[in-house]
Scaffold this active site. Structure first.
Site, PDB file in Angstrom:
ATOM      1  CE  LYS A 174      67.688  18.130 -23.439  1.00 50.15           C
ATOM      2  NZ  LYS A 174      68.288  18.859 -22.530  1.00 50.15           N
ATOM      3  CB  SER A 226      65.259  18.991 -20.070  1.00 45.73           C
ATOM      4  OG  SER A 226      66.706  18.805 -19.712  1.00 45.73           O
TER       5      SER A 226
END
Lengths: 424, 157
Positions: free
Chosen positions: B114, B77
């Site tokens: 993230k 990701s």
């Protein structure tokens, strides 16, 4: 001289929660070595009324009913996080006494007395952010009072946001507060002393604080008199910031399952003596005698009980693993009786002194002493590099049928490259 | 320890291209002048006065020892930020994230890496891979930032 006691909340459970946020808000306990007893409880578990040090097998059913998550203890993790907490705390003061794995006294002498609560909040927030461990802080003029202030902060009896400064309370507020807390909560008042105090009509901390010193001195030791002085704000227990070398080294564990054979006991005792010898060399000390003990399980009341210990003196104080193991095994063979289900063994090194202060004797063989020292430092170096227990005496065995049960241990998140926390 | 390795350090806050640096060898704990000639015999090295000690990778990557933890990235990701599956991430819990920081956040009880974006009161956790959805925080939802990622370490040997 104000000082603070910083105490980590439910430390082992909090350590587990740092790396496993799923444990947040749910009831969690950490069990002692061998998953024997409850040694740390989350607030949710405390609310359920589960007591500290309760043997796990007695409460397992209740725990299942309430969905309590039970973890085996992970001392590698707790030790690492404790060292980090203590190191950060040391930056807040010039003098620090590390009292236990999760408690620490800080000297706050010289700080503005009106600013201590704010300072405490800064400490608390820093530890929470930088490590993730919640702490409570008690501030007072003596160690005994600081412990109580910490208790009040934890139980929300005084102070706010987990910081309590007795310096902010006036005499009347203190009396009122202490009248509502049992004397059993005072540092140094054990169950037996408390019972005796109650018989004398001393029930609360206020009763104890205002008791006549003479009466106490006659009935109890000088220690309790000192406690009363501390409760009244006169410091009697010094801050011990210098690390004193250990007076004795103890390595003992209860077994995963009971053993009956001498061979299994030999393995465990040799293994524990090896670990004790490593600790001894780390301190730069030598031991004058070795004590070994074995016992059956006191919880298995139907089995025949046996426990025995023996002290084996050494001709010359030493830090040589082979000599210490030899002495321990000699002691073990003297006390072993067949036909019992043994559950625990232990090795205690006694009469410790610094190696360099050891006096030479007439019968010393300098060549063999030098050889032993070289062998031991080589062994320690190899184990340091390859991992603990890589190189060991054959006597400590390989199979370890007696090894600890740790069925639900979390990974060594901070001390093993292969067990780091995973992020997605 | 790091002898014979080449190792690329991708500082987290630069998106791309990653800055490739040369590693230093050896691992002395402090930076100090070293004097190699202690004995009177022979000629002293003319460089003695100029030796400044070794560079310490630990000191470079981990300025806040107590608050720094290593974690392992899993999945893809964050490939756009130079974080690949299996990479070691250096996480400093003492830092306060600002918009654009790469963070470890707690989402549904799991640790996730993230990019942290803050626009006025709106907070978005952005994946650096078009195939992944961003996580947008709804009103009243509290974001728990576990730490700020300061570097990745990738070994090739």
């Amino acid at each position: 001289m104000p000082l603070a006691l910083v105490d980590c909340n439910n430390f082992y459970v909090s350590c587990e929660r740092v790396f496993n946020p799923k444990l947040e808000g749910v009831p969690v306990v950490v069990l002692s070595n061998n998953d024997g007893c409850v040694v740390s409880r989350s607030n949710e578990v405390k609310a359920l009324g589960l007591k500290m040090a309760e043997p796990w097998f007695k409460v397992e059913k209740l725990a299942k009913q309430h969905g309590i998550i039970a973890l085996s203890s992970n001392y590698a993790l707790y030790g690492d996080l404790s060292a980090r907490v203590m190191s950060i705390l040391s930056t807040f003061t010039t003098r620090q006494e590390i009292y236990s794995i999760d408690e620490c006294f800080l000297d706050l002498d010289g700080f503005d007395p009106q600013s201590l609560i704010a300072y405490g909040q800064t400490i608390r927030k820093t530890i929470k952010r930088n490590i993730g461990i919640p702490v409570c802080i008690g501030i007072a003029d003596t160690k005994t009072l600081a412990k109580l202030a910490n208790y009040c902060a934890k139980k929300q009896l005084a102070g706010e946001n987990s910081v309590c400064d007795f310096g902010q309370l006036n005499e009347m507020q203190m009396s009122e507060l202490f009248s509502g807390i049992t004397a059993a909560e005072v540092w140094g008042v054990g169950p037996r002393i408390n019972q005796k105090l109650r018989a004398m009509g001393i029930k609360t901390i206020e009763d104890l604080r205002t008791a006549t010193p003479d009466k106490i001195r006659n009935q109890f030791s000088v220690v309790l008199e000192r406690t009363i002085n501390e409760l009244n704000g006169f410091p009697c227990i010094e801050l011990e910031d210098a690390e004193t070398p250990r007076q004795q080294i103890m390595v003992s564990r209860s077994f995963g399952s009971s053993v009956t054979a001498l061979e299994d006991l030999i393995e465990s005792v040799a293994y524990f003596a090896t670990r004790a010898a490593e600790n001894l060399r780390q301190d730069g000390s030598v031991a004058a005698s070795v004590c070994v003990y074995i016992r059956t399980s006191p919880f298995k009341e139907t089995n025949q009980q046996y426990q025995q210990s023996k002290v084996v003196p050494l001709i010359r104080p030493t830090d040589d693993t082979m000599k210490l193991v030899g002495a321990a095994l000699q002691g073990l063979k003297a006390i072993y009786r067949s036909g019992f289900y043994y559950k625990k063994s232990g090795v205690l090194l006694l009469g410790l002194q610094a190696k360099e202060t050891l006096q030479a004797t007439l019968f010393d063989d300098p060549a063999s002493l030098a050889k032993s020292a070289r062998l031991m430092s080589t062994m320690d170096a190899i184990n340091q590099k390859m991992g603990a227990g890589s190189l060991t005496l054959a006597a400590s065995g390989i199979q370890h049928r007696w090894a600890m049960r740790r069925e639900n241990k979390s990974p060594n998140y901070t001390t093993n490259w292969d067990e780091l926390p995973i992020v997605k | 320890m790091l002898l014979s390795f080449y190792l690329s350090l991708v500082m987290s806050l630069t998106i791309q291209p990653p800055i490739i640096m040369r590693p230093e060898m050896g691992n002395p704990s402090i930076r100090r002048p070293l004097f190699s000639h202690k004995v009177a015999a022979g000629f002293p090295s003319p460089a003695d006065d100029y030796i400044e000690g070794w560079l310490n990778l630990d000191e470079y990557l981990v300025p806040h020892h107590e608050a720094t933890f290593f974690v392992r990235a899993k999945g893809n990701s964050m490939v756009g930020a130079g974080i690949f599956d299996g990479n070691l991430l250096v996480v400093d819990k003492s830092l306060i994230p600002s918009s654009g920081s790469i963070v470890i956040a707690v989402i549904d009880g799991e640790l996730t890496v993230k990019r942290f974006l803050k626009d006025n009161d709106k907070i978005i956790l952005k994946a650096e891979n078009a195939r992944f959805k961003n996580i947008e925080l709804k009103e009243g939802q509290e974001l728990k930032v576990w730490g700020v990622v300061t570097a990745t370490v990738r070994k090739f040997v």
